[in-house]
Design a protein around this motif. Structure first.
Motif, PDB file in Angstrom:
ATOM      1  N   ARG A   1      -3.728 -20.481  17.804  1.00 14.45           N
ATOM      2  CA  ARG A   1      -2.667 -21.165  18.568  1.00 14.45           C
ATOM      3  C   ARG A   1      -1.293 -20.582  18.232  1.00 14.45           C
ATOM      4  O   ARG A   1      -0.384 -21.265  17.753  1.00 14.45           O
ATOM      5  N   LEU A   2      -1.156 -19.301  18.491  1.00 10.55           N
ATOM      6  CA  LEU A   2       0.042 -18.577  18.091  1.00 10.55           C
ATOM      7  C   LEU A   2       1.299 -19.048  18.805  1.00 10.55           C
ATOM      8  O   LEU A   2       2.413 -18.681  18.408  1.00 10.55           O
ATOM      9  N   ASP A   3       1.144 -19.843  19.855  1.00  8.50           N
ATOM     10  CA  ASP A   3       2.310 -20.353  20.567  1.00  8.50           C
ATOM     11  C   ASP A   3       2.860 -21.635  19.941  1.00  8.50           C
ATOM     12  O   ASP A   3       3.948 -22.090  20.315  1.00  8.50           O
ATOM     13  N   LYS A   4       2.175 -22.208  18.973  1.00  7.34           N
ATOM     14  CA  LYS A   4       2.650 -23.440  18.351  1.00  7.34           C
ATOM     15  C   LYS A   4       3.823 -23.147  17.411  1.00  7.34           C
ATOM     16  O   LYS A   4       3.780 -22.195  16.620  1.00  7.34           O
ATOM     17  N   PRO A   5       4.889 -23.952  17.473  1.00  8.28           N
ATOM     18  CA  PRO A   5       6.094 -23.693  16.673  1.00  8.28           C
ATOM     19  C   PRO A   5       5.823 -23.555  15.175  1.00  8.28           C
ATOM     20  O   PRO A   5       6.388 -22.673  14.513  1.00  8.28           O
ATOM     21  N   GLU A   6       4.957 -24.420  14.614  1.00  7.10           N
ATOM     22  CA  GLU A   6       4.722 -24.349  13.174  1.00  7.10           C
ATOM     23  C   GLU A   6       4.004 -23.066  12.782  1.00  7.10           C
ATOM     24  O   GLU A   6       4.287 -22.483  11.724  1.00  7.10           O
ATOM     25  N   ILE A   7       3.085 -22.612  13.636  1.00  8.82           N
ATOM     26  CA  ILE A   7       2.388 -21.350  13.346  1.00  8.82           C
ATOM     27  C   ILE A   7       3.360 -20.177  13.438  1.00  8.82           C
ATOM     28  O   ILE A   7       3.337 -19.260  12.607  1.00  8.82           O
ATOM     29  N   LYS A   8       4.219 -20.191  14.439  1.00 10.87           N
ATOM     30  CA  LYS A   8       5.234 -19.137  14.571  1.00 10.87           C
ATOM     31  C   LYS A   8       6.114 -19.075  13.326  1.00 10.87           C
ATOM     32  O   LYS A   8       6.432 -17.996  12.822  1.00 10.87           O
ATOM     33  N   THR A   9       6.513 -20.246  12.830  1.00 10.45           N
ATOM     34  CA  THR A   9       7.373 -20.299  11.645  1.00 10.45           C
ATOM     35  C   THR A   9       6.653 -19.755  10.422  1.00 10.45           C
ATOM     36  O   THR A   9       7.211 -18.970   9.640  1.00 10.45           O
ATOM     37  N   TYR A  10       5.407 -20.155  10.233  1.00 12.67           N
ATOM     38  CA  TYR A  10       4.632 -19.672   9.093  1.00 12.67           C
ATOM     39  C   TYR A  10       4.451 -18.148   9.125  1.00 12.67           C
ATOM     40  O   TYR A  10       4.507 -17.478   8.092  1.00 12.67           O
ATOM     41  N   LEU A  11       4.222 -17.610  10.313  1.00 11.10           N
ATOM     42  CA  LEU A  11       3.907 -16.186  10.437  1.00 11.10           C
ATOM     43  C   LEU A  11       5.136 -15.289  10.481  1.00 11.10           C
ATOM     44  O   LEU A  11       5.012 -14.064  10.302  1.00 11.10           O
ATOM     45  N   GLU A  12       6.305 -15.849  10.709  1.00 11.19           N
ATOM     46  CA  GLU A  12       7.499 -15.030  10.917  1.00 11.19           C
ATOM     47  C   GLU A  12       7.775 -14.040   9.782  1.00 11.19           C
ATOM     48  O   GLU A  12       8.032 -12.851  10.051  1.00 11.19           O
ATOM     49  N   PRO A  13       7.733 -14.442   8.497  1.00 11.53           N
ATOM     50  CA  PRO A  13       7.971 -13.443   7.441  1.00 11.53           C
ATOM     51  C   PRO A  13       6.951 -12.317   7.450  1.00 11.53           C
ATOM     52  O   PRO A  13       7.282 -11.172   7.112  1.00 11.53           O
ATOM     53  N   ILE A  14       5.707 -12.631   7.814  1.00  8.26           N
ATOM     54  CA  ILE A  14       4.654 -11.615   7.849  1.00  8.26           C
ATOM     55  C   ILE A  14       4.880 -10.653   9.011  1.00  8.26           C
ATOM     56  O   ILE A  14       4.847  -9.427   8.839  1.00  8.26           O
ATOM     57  N   ILE A  15       5.139 -11.206  10.183  1.00  5.64           N
ATOM     58  CA  ILE A  15       5.367 -10.378  11.369  1.00  5.64           C
ATOM     59  C   ILE A  15       6.604  -9.499  11.194  1.00  5.64           C
ATOM     60  O   ILE A  15       6.673  -8.389  11.738  1.00  5.64           O
ATOM     61  N   SER A  16       7.561  -9.944  10.394  1.00  5.52           N
ATOM     62  CA  SER A  16       8.799  -9.185  10.188  1.00  5.52           C
ATOM     63  C   SER A  16       8.562  -7.815   9.573  1.00  5.52           C
ATOM     64  O   SER A  16       9.416  -6.928   9.690  1.00  5.52           O
ATOM     65  N   PHE A  17       7.403  -7.634   8.910  1.00  7.69           N
ATOM     66  CA  PHE A  17       7.130  -6.347   8.253  1.00  7.69           C
ATOM     67  C   PHE A  17       5.976  -5.587   8.894  1.00  7.69           C
ATOM     68  O   PHE A  17       5.464  -4.632   8.314  1.00  7.69           O
ATOM     69  N   THR A  18       5.569  -5.994  10.083  1.00  3.49           N
ATOM     70  CA  THR A  18       4.576  -5.224  10.823  1.00  3.49           C
ATOM     71  C   THR A  18       5.261  -4.061  11.524  1.00  3.49           C
ATOM     72  O   THR A  18       6.486  -4.018  11.637  1.00  3.49           O
ATOM     73  N   VAL A  19       4.482  -3.130  12.020  1.00  2.12           N
ATOM     74  CA  VAL A  19       5.028  -1.864  12.509  1.00  2.12           C
ATOM     75  C   VAL A  19       6.062  -2.039  13.614  1.00  2.12           C
ATOM     76  O   VAL A  19       7.023  -1.262  13.705  1.00  2.12           O
ATOM     77  N   ASP A  20       5.932  -3.072  14.429  1.00  2.00           N
ATOM     78  CA  ASP A  20       6.860  -3.276  15.536  1.00  2.00           C
ATOM     79  C   ASP A  20       8.192  -3.859  15.107  1.00  2.00           C
ATOM     80  O   ASP A  20       9.163  -3.818  15.865  1.00  2.00           O
ATOM     81  N   ARG A  21       8.241  -4.413  13.878  1.00  2.00           N
ATOM     82  CA  ARG A  21       9.451  -5.111  13.465  1.00  2.00           C
ATOM     83  C   ARG A  21      10.067  -4.599  12.162  1.00  2.00           C
ATOM     84  O   ARG A  21      11.208  -4.947  11.845  1.00  2.00           O
TER      85      ARG A  21
END
Length: 236
Positions: free
Chosen positions: A141-161
């Protein structure tokens, strides 16, 4: 035979890292192909996502993602069994920390050491984690606000970001994001653990996920073959 719940020692971690790094021959590599998981830090992130998510993922599914377009050519059964044993033991060690002592859980980040400073490198770990998430993206459920918040630090260091992150934040802010990764990973595990036990997991269509086989009972042997109860193994 080594107990599947024995943590890898430093030599075995290095052995597994070398296997992942060297399993693709230069002559076989095709540009823009999926290399799969390329080192033990990425593997650690990959497994952490798998055991922290909303649903159990069998080895037949996660191994395909692990190898990408380059499944190893095994010499014999023992060759495969040796590597598979290392993989399962490392996954079980992650499960053990997250279930029994989450405050002690530490992602296996890489380090770059210069003459006067040590730099933490989280990029590969974060790539591995998101590779694990995408195996069951709908259930996450990647569209849920709490999941987005939890994943944000991780996504920040993926190749696209990652380039944007380093260009946009000061050094201490980047360190704070690094520290937020392990904290959020613990929260993610707790989040999905509670919801697995409370209710069925639904996809974006809000329809129950259908299983071709009956669900495994919490106290039944885990289907991964470890011999441990499902509630203490791959479920978590």
């Amino acid at each position: 035979m080594t107990d599947p719940f024995t943590p890898l020692n430093d030599i075995e971690i290095e052995q597994l890292d070398e296997f992942l790094l060297n399993r693709i021959n230069d002559d076989d590599y095709i540009a823009d192909s999926d290399e799969g998981v390329i080192n033990v830090s990425e593997l650690d992130g990959f497994f952490t996502a798998i055991v922290s998510g909303p649903t159990m993922i069998p080895p037949s599914q996660w191994m395909a993602a692990l190898w990408g377009d380059y499944e190893p050519e095994w010499k014999d059964e023992s060759d495969f069994s040796g590597v598979f044993s290392l993989l399962i033991r490392h996954m079980n060690n992650i499960v053990s920390y997250l279930m029994e002592n989450p405050q002690e859980f530490e992602p296996l980040f890489l380090e770059h050491i210069t003459e006067d400073k040590t730099f933490t490198i989280v990029d590969e770990w974060c790539e591995g984690y998101m590779r694990g998430v995408m195996l069951t993206a709908e259930q996450w459920r990647l569209d849920k606000p709490e999941i987005k918040t939890y994943l944000e630090p991780i996504i920040s260091f993926t190749v696209d970001r990652v380039v944007q992150t380093h260009n946009s934040f000061k050094e201490q802010e980047v360190v704070n994001l690094h520290n937020a990764i392990k904290l959020n990973v613990r929260e993610i595990h707790a989040y999905w653990l509670a919801r697995r036990e409370e209710q069925p997991i639904y996809g974006s269509s809000e329809l129950p996920v259908k299983h071709n086989k009956p669900r495994v009972g919490r106290n039944e042997p885990c289907p991964c073959g470890s011999g441990k109860k499902y509630k203490k193994c791959c479920l978590h």
